[in-house]
Scaffold this active site. Structure first.
Site, PDB file in Angstrom:
ATOM      1  N   ARG A 240       0.857  -1.182   0.000  1.00  0.00           N
ATOM      2  CA  ARG A 240       0.000   0.000   0.000  1.00  0.00           C
ATOM      3  C   ARG A 240       0.897   1.237   0.000  1.00  0.00           C
ATOM      4  O   ARG A 240       1.905   1.279   0.729  1.00  0.00           O
ATOM      5  CB  ARG A 240      -0.913   0.028   1.231  1.00  0.00           C
ATOM      6  CG  ARG A 240      -2.102  -0.925   1.182  1.00  0.00           C
ATOM      7  CD  ARG A 240      -3.163  -0.528   0.149  1.00  0.00           C
ATOM      8  NE  ARG A 240      -4.302  -1.431   0.142  1.00  0.00           N
ATOM      9  CZ  ARG A 240      -4.452  -2.494  -0.654  1.00  0.00           C
ATOM     10  NH1 ARG A 240      -3.496  -2.805  -1.528  1.00  0.00           N
ATOM     11  NH2 ARG A 240      -5.535  -3.245  -0.586  1.00  0.00           N
ATOM     12  N   GLU A 269      -3.209   7.731  -4.257  1.00  0.00           N
ATOM     13  CA  GLU A 269      -3.795   7.183  -5.485  1.00  0.00           C
ATOM     14  C   GLU A 269      -5.150   7.814  -5.787  1.00  0.00           C
ATOM     15  O   GLU A 269      -5.931   8.013  -4.846  1.00  0.00           O
ATOM     16  CB  GLU A 269      -4.020   5.675  -5.315  1.00  0.00           C
ATOM     17  CG  GLU A 269      -2.784   4.867  -5.466  1.00  0.00           C
ATOM     18  CD  GLU A 269      -3.040   3.389  -5.250  1.00  0.00           C
ATOM     19  OE1 GLU A 269      -2.120   2.732  -4.759  1.00  0.00           O
ATOM     20  OE2 GLU A 269      -4.142   2.895  -5.569  1.00  0.00           O
ATOM     21  N   HIS A 287      -1.484   0.171  -9.821  1.00  0.00           N
ATOM     22  CA  HIS A 287      -2.120  -0.735  -8.850  1.00  0.00           C
ATOM     23  C   HIS A 287      -2.743  -1.963  -9.540  1.00  0.00           C
ATOM     24  O   HIS A 287      -3.960  -2.180  -9.476  1.00  0.00           O
ATOM     25  CB  HIS A 287      -3.170   0.009  -8.013  1.00  0.00           C
ATOM     26  CG  HIS A 287      -3.397  -0.638  -6.674  1.00  0.00           C
ATOM     27  ND1 HIS A 287      -3.727   0.063  -5.540  1.00  0.00           N
ATOM     28  CD2 HIS A 287      -3.330  -1.940  -6.285  1.00  0.00           C
ATOM     29  CE1 HIS A 287      -3.853  -0.766  -4.521  1.00  0.00           C
ATOM     30  NE2 HIS A 287      -3.615  -2.000  -4.961  1.00  0.00           N
TER      31      HIS A 287
HETATM   32  P1  NAD Z   1      -0.650 -11.425   4.925  1.00  0.00           P
HETATM   33  O1  NAD Z   1      -1.524 -11.022   6.055  1.00  0.00           O
HETATM   34  O2  NAD Z   1      -0.599 -12.857   4.517  1.00  0.00           O
HETATM   35  O3  NAD Z   1       0.866 -10.960   5.203  1.00  0.00           O
HETATM   36  C1  NAD Z   1       1.205  -9.756   5.810  1.00  0.00           C
HETATM   37  C2  NAD Z   1       2.388 -10.021   6.717  1.00  0.00           C
HETATM   38  O4  NAD Z   1       2.898  -8.782   7.189  1.00  0.00           O
HETATM   39  C3  NAD Z   1       2.030 -10.866   7.966  1.00  0.00           C
HETATM   40  O5  NAD Z   1       2.885 -11.977   8.038  1.00  0.00           O
HETATM   41  C4  NAD Z   1       2.222  -9.907   9.128  1.00  0.00           C
HETATM   42  O6  NAD Z   1       2.674 -10.551  10.301  1.00  0.00           O
HETATM   43  C5  NAD Z   1       3.289  -8.968   8.554  1.00  0.00           C
HETATM   44  N1  NAD Z   1       3.362  -7.666   9.187  1.00  0.00           N
HETATM   45  C6  NAD Z   1       2.365  -6.926   9.727  1.00  0.00           C
HETATM   46  N2  NAD Z   1       2.873  -5.760  10.201  1.00  0.00           N
HETATM   47  C7  NAD Z   1       4.199  -5.776   9.958  1.00  0.00           C
HETATM   48  C8  NAD Z   1       5.266  -4.869  10.214  1.00  0.00           C
HETATM   49  N3  NAD Z   1       5.065  -3.715  10.823  1.00  0.00           N
HETATM   50  N4  NAD Z   1       6.497  -5.217   9.799  1.00  0.00           N
HETATM   51  C9  NAD Z   1       6.724  -6.397   9.181  1.00  0.00           C
HETATM   52  N5  NAD Z   1       5.767  -7.300   8.934  1.00  0.00           N
HETATM   53  C10 NAD Z   1       4.520  -6.985   9.305  1.00  0.00           C
HETATM   54  O7  NAD Z   1      -1.090 -10.500   3.703  1.00  0.00           O
HETATM   55  P2  NAD Z   1      -0.808 -10.751   2.146  1.00  0.00           P
HETATM   56  O8  NAD Z   1      -1.936 -11.512   1.556  1.00  0.00           O
HETATM   57  O9  NAD Z   1       0.585 -11.238   1.981  1.00  0.00           O
HETATM   58  O10 NAD Z   1      -0.952  -9.245   1.606  1.00  0.00           O
HETATM   59  C11 NAD Z   1      -0.075  -8.234   2.056  1.00  0.00           C
HETATM   60  C12 NAD Z   1      -0.565  -6.863   1.616  1.00  0.00           C
HETATM   61  O11 NAD Z   1      -0.382  -6.727   0.219  1.00  0.00           O
HETATM   62  C13 NAD Z   1      -2.066  -6.629   1.832  1.00  0.00           C
HETATM   63  O12 NAD Z   1      -2.335  -6.108   3.120  1.00  0.00           O
HETATM   64  C14 NAD Z   1      -2.434  -5.657   0.735  1.00  0.00           C
HETATM   65  O13 NAD Z   1      -2.517  -4.350   1.235  1.00  0.00           O
HETATM   66  C15 NAD Z   1      -1.294  -5.777  -0.272  1.00  0.00           C
HETATM   67  N6  NAD Z   1      -1.747  -6.238  -1.607  1.00  0.00           N
HETATM   68  C16 NAD Z   1      -1.601  -5.408  -2.683  1.00  0.00           C
HETATM   69  C17 NAD Z   1      -1.994  -5.843  -3.941  1.00  0.00           C
HETATM   70  C18 NAD Z   1      -1.848  -4.970  -5.150  1.00  0.00           C
HETATM   71  O14 NAD Z   1      -2.723  -4.962  -5.992  1.00  0.00           O
HETATM   72  N7  NAD Z   1      -0.743  -4.249  -5.305  1.00  0.00           N
HETATM   73  C19 NAD Z   1      -2.540  -7.125  -4.105  1.00  0.00           C
HETATM   74  C20 NAD Z   1      -2.669  -7.939  -2.995  1.00  0.00           C
HETATM   75  C21 NAD Z   1      -2.269  -7.481  -1.746  1.00  0.00           C
END
Ligand code: NAD
Length: 327
Positions: A240, A269, A287
């Site tokens: 994000r 965005e 995005h």
């Molecule tokens: P997930 O919940 O499986 O993984 C997120 C990880 O981040 C977890 O393991 C959590 O413990 C860790 N985390 C939380 N806070 C943290 C911090 N301060 N420092 C380090 N690690 C931390 O989520 P995911 O499915 O892997 O998705 C991750 C993010 O990707 C989503 O929240 C979403 O915003 C973003 N995303 C973006 C797109 C896009 O279109 N660009 C697509 C999918 C997901």
């Protein structure tokens, strides 16, 4: 006649999701292929039992309060920073997301961005289209290697691990940061080594971000963090936008504190910092992390199933992020 539950869909989704929903619910779809205005959302949600919203729809307490009959908020994304989950929980409304189905697709885009930034693919494409290609040259478009380099993954969840899996094929050294160190089994499976955030930033050739946007991760990467990074390092963000302080990123790029960046997400965005566009060593995509036909269909079916579980089957939505509401 049995009344079917009413559901607001803030923007048209892939057809299989619509078809599944229309079998069970009375669907109102925003007729415009554009984000729904706040005013229209507040009006449209009033008499609805469910809303299917997008990551750029702000569903805050005011919107939730306007919907007296609301029983589910289904987000068409895995991230849900656009929703006031606390306000929904207070009203015992389940909020759902679309985890898992977009993991591999988003990891693919992340890797494409790593390669594009390092090997100047976008830059080289532009150069060729501008008619500048006059033949092979020893110093033409020199980039950096990816293989054997160190990849620092911030957030080793679903997408972070899927990126690590790809990095193994490039013989990269994988280091990761999480608030709490993960198990030995997980580290072994992905050949990943745990580091503090500072050490990860110091050691990585590529830093890639895969954490949710929450209060504590807003501007997690700012001045101090860029100053720790290698001058030859790249930063990639497909999580994000507001996790990275964009103004400071521009400064870091201009002052050559880092080598380049690749971003799929932006702080404001769809506005993109003008200077980011002007700087040549950036790769910028609008995005599109989960934007494959197959994945967007899976996401549409997933939101539909969540809505049907609550409104039609009177059960629990399979992807509820605030399960407290069922207690
Ligand atoms: P997930 O919940 O499986 O993984 C997120 C990880 O981040 C977890 O393991 C959590 O413990 C860790 N985390 C939380 N806070 C943290 C911090 N301060 N420092 C380090 N690690 C931390 O989520 P995911 O499915 O892997 O998705 C991750 C993010 O990707 C989503 O929240 C979403 O915003 C973003 N995303 C973006 C797109 C896009 O279109 N660009 C697509 C999918 C997901």
């Amino acid at each position: 006649m049995v009344l079917r539950p009413k559901v607001l869909l803030t923007r048209r989704l892939p057809q299989p999701g619509i078809e599944l929903l229309e079998k069970h619910v009375d669907l109102s779809i925003n007729p415009l292929d554009a984000p729904m205005s706040r005013q229209n959302m507040i009006m449209g949600i009033k008499d609805k039992g469910g809303v299917i919203c997008l990551l750029n729809d702000r569903v805050d307490a005011k919107v939730i309060d306007a919907a007296k009959h609301l029983k589910i908020i289904a987000n068409y994304a895995v991230g849900y920073n656009n929703i006031d989950v606390q306000a929904a929980t207070k009203r015992k409304i389940p909020v759902t997301n679309t985890p898992g189905v977009l993991t591999e697709t988003t990891a693919n885009l992340t890797f494409a961005l790593i390669l594009s930034a390092a090997r100047r693919i976008v830059d080289a494409d532009r150069y060729l289209r501008e008619g500048k290609f006059k033949g092979w040259a020893p110093m033409l478009m020199l980039g950096n290697d990816v293989y054997n380099k160190t990849l620092g993954i911030i957030g080793f969840g679903r997408i972070g691990r899927a990126v690590a899996q790809r990095a193994k094929g490039f013989h990269m050294k994988i280091i990761y940061y999480e608030p709490v160190r993960l198990s030995h089994e997980i580290e072994k499976k992905y050949s990943a080594e745990y580091k503090s955030l500072d050490d990860l930033l110091k050691e990585s050739d590529f830093v890639t971000i895969h954490i949710p946007l929450v209060e504590s991760t807003y501007h997690l990467i700012s001045g101090k963090e860029f100053s720790l990074m290698k001058e030859t390092a790249y930063i990639i963000n497909t999580a994000r936008g507001p996790i990275v302080d964009e103004k400071v990123l521009v400064k870091a790029l201009k002052e050559r504190m880092i080598a380049g960046c690749a971003l799929d997400v932006f702080e404001r965005e769809p506005e993109v910092e003008k200077e980011l566009i002007a700087i040549p060593n950036t790769v910028l995509t609008p995005h599109i992390g989960s934007a494959s036909i197959e994945t967007r269909i899976k996401m549409a079916l997933m939101v539909a199933k969540n809505v049907i579980a609550v409104l039609v089957q009177n059960g629990r939505a399979p992807n509820t992020i605030n399960p407290k509401v069922y207690e």
